[in-house]
Design a protein around this motif. Structure first.
Motif, PDB file in Angstrom:
ATOM      1  N   VAL A  82       0.861  -1.189   0.000  1.00 37.52           N
ATOM      2  CA  VAL A  82       0.000   0.000   0.000  1.00 37.52           C
ATOM      3  C   VAL A  82       0.894   1.236   0.000  1.00 37.52           C
ATOM      4  N   ASP A  83       0.834   2.008  -1.069  1.00 38.67           N
ATOM      5  CA  ASP A  83       1.679   3.199  -1.209  1.00 38.67           C
ATOM      6  C   ASP A  83       3.150   2.889  -0.971  1.00 38.67           C
ATOM      7  N   GLY A  84       3.573   1.747  -1.515  1.00 40.06           N
ATOM      8  CA  GLY A  84       4.973   1.365  -1.404  1.00 40.06           C
ATOM      9  C   GLY A  84       5.359   0.737  -0.084  1.00 40.06           C
ATOM     10  N   VAL A  85       4.385   0.522   0.812  1.00 39.29           N
ATOM     11  CA  VAL A  85       4.661  -0.026   2.138  1.00 39.29           C
ATOM     12  C   VAL A  85       4.126  -1.448   2.237  1.00 39.29           C
ATOM     13  N   LEU A 139       1.167   0.244  11.927  1.00 37.84           N
ATOM     14  CA  LEU A 139       0.209   1.325  11.737  1.00 37.84           C
ATOM     15  C   LEU A 139      -0.793   0.967  10.643  1.00 37.84           C
ATOM     16  N   PRO A 140      -2.063   1.298  10.813  1.00 41.53           N
ATOM     17  CA  PRO A 140      -3.030   1.065   9.742  1.00 41.53           C
ATOM     18  C   PRO A 140      -2.755   1.992   8.562  1.00 41.53           C
ATOM     19  N   LYS A 141      -2.767   1.433   7.365  1.00 46.26           N
ATOM     20  CA  LYS A 141      -2.486   2.214   6.156  1.00 46.26           C
ATOM     21  C   LYS A 141      -3.723   2.406   5.284  1.00 46.26           C
ATOM     22  N   LYS A 142      -4.688   1.480   5.412  1.00 44.84           N
ATOM     23  CA  LYS A 142      -5.892   1.565   4.584  1.00 44.84           C
ATOM     24  C   LYS A 142      -7.013   0.827   5.310  1.00 44.84           C
ATOM     25  N   PHE A 143      -8.241   1.347   5.143  1.00 46.37           N
ATOM     26  CA  PHE A 143      -9.387   0.795   5.862  1.00 46.37           C
ATOM     27  C   PHE A 143     -10.607   0.945   4.963  1.00 46.37           C
ATOM     28  N   LYS A 172      -2.166   8.596   4.391  1.00 43.84           N
ATOM     29  CA  LYS A 172      -1.026   9.031   3.602  1.00 43.84           C
ATOM     30  C   LYS A 172       0.222   9.255   4.444  1.00 43.84           C
ATOM     31  N   SER A 173       0.042   9.631   5.700  1.00 39.04           N
ATOM     32  CA  SER A 173       1.213   9.809   6.556  1.00 39.04           C
ATOM     33  C   SER A 173       0.834   9.727   8.024  1.00 39.04           C
ATOM     34  N   TRP A 174       1.769   9.214   8.813  1.00 37.39           N
ATOM     35  CA  TRP A 174       1.676   9.175  10.264  1.00 37.39           C
ATOM     36  C   TRP A 174       2.843   9.960  10.841  1.00 37.39           C
TER      37      TRP A 174
END
Length: 256
Positions: A175-178, A203-207, A225-227
């Motif tokens: 997800v976004d390179g992660v 960390l949650p990246k997408k939900f 997009k960022s934490w």
């Protein structure tokens, strides 16, 4: 404050409430059954929740997509940008902008304020003393859902797992390179998926929430997009200072 501005503000709020029904679905009944959840999925979700709970301050930048289904069956998507700042246990500031929303929320442990920039109107109400309690109060009393509220709660696992009937580990994803763990869960009326970052910072990246009880099964998507897990947040950002010529109105309470 003109009658027209009051109507615009209230109309906007009613639209938001309708959309929240689409996002959240109707509450699923709890049948007391033991959920059928794969151990690997449960382990990842617990690890994510425990990690979020120990963060005393953090900032999140999100892109949210709301999907609605017209009477014709055609799907329409609405995008909005969301910035959330949290200082536990009793401070929250959220900004969301888009086609549907143009709002800010301020919570300082004493009051909750919603400011709508378009009509230049705000409403303030006494609120419970912690973020978790304030989130419940906002939903149950005011019909307001905080952006990413499930992930903000200090016990995200408990909130997310309420009325879950099954869940499984889908696999690894990007997800976004992660590199992320992809999990999928079911409730009676909604399905949801979450992507959790691999490694020592889960960390949650997408939900994604899919509302099954509505025709077309519309979805609500949160893309993180960022934490920033160690910001230096000043207390003044959680206090609302009314702009010049702003109008004040009262919240519409569900309990009234």
């Amino acid at each position: 404050m003109s009658r027209k501005n009051t109507y615009v503000f209230l109309l906007n709020k009613r639209i938001v409430l309708v959309l929240l029904i689409v996002i959240l679905g109707m509450p699923a009944a709890s049948f007391g059954q033991t959920p059928d959840v794969e151990p690997e999925a449960d382990q990842v979700l617990r690890k994510m929740s425990d990690y979020l709970a120990q963060l005393q301050q953090f900032k999140i930048q999100m892109e949210n997509m709301l999907e609605i289904v017209l009477l014709s069956g055609q799907k329409i998507q609405y995008d909005n940008q969301v910035d959330v700042s949290i200082k536990r246990p009793d401070k929250l500031h959220a900004i969301r902008k888009g086609e549907v929303y143009d709002q800010e929320f301020f919570y300082n442990g004493k009051t909750l304020t919603q400011y709508s920039q378009g009509p230049n109107l705000y409403a303030t109400i006494q609120a419970p003393p912690t973020i978790d309690e304030a989130l419940i109060f906002a939903i149950e009393t005011l019909g307001i859902e905080a952006p990413g509220g499930d992930l903000i709660n200090s016990n995200a696992y408990e909130v997310l797992m309420e009325d879950v009937t099954s869940g499984f580990y889908v696999g690894m994803s990007i997800v976004d390179g992660v590199k992320c763990h992809h999990l999928a869960y079911r409730k009676k009326d909604v399905d949801w998926q979450i992507w959790v970052e691999d490694g020592d910072k889960p960390l949650p990246k997408k939900f994604i929430i899919t509302t099954k009880w509505l025709t077309g099964a519309p979805q609500y998507t949160i893309s993180v997009k960022s934490w920033d897990t160690s910001p230096k947040l000043k207390d003044n950002i959680f206090n609302f200072s009314p702009p010049k010529d702003v109008g004040k109105i009262e919240f519409i309470r569900y309990t009234d």
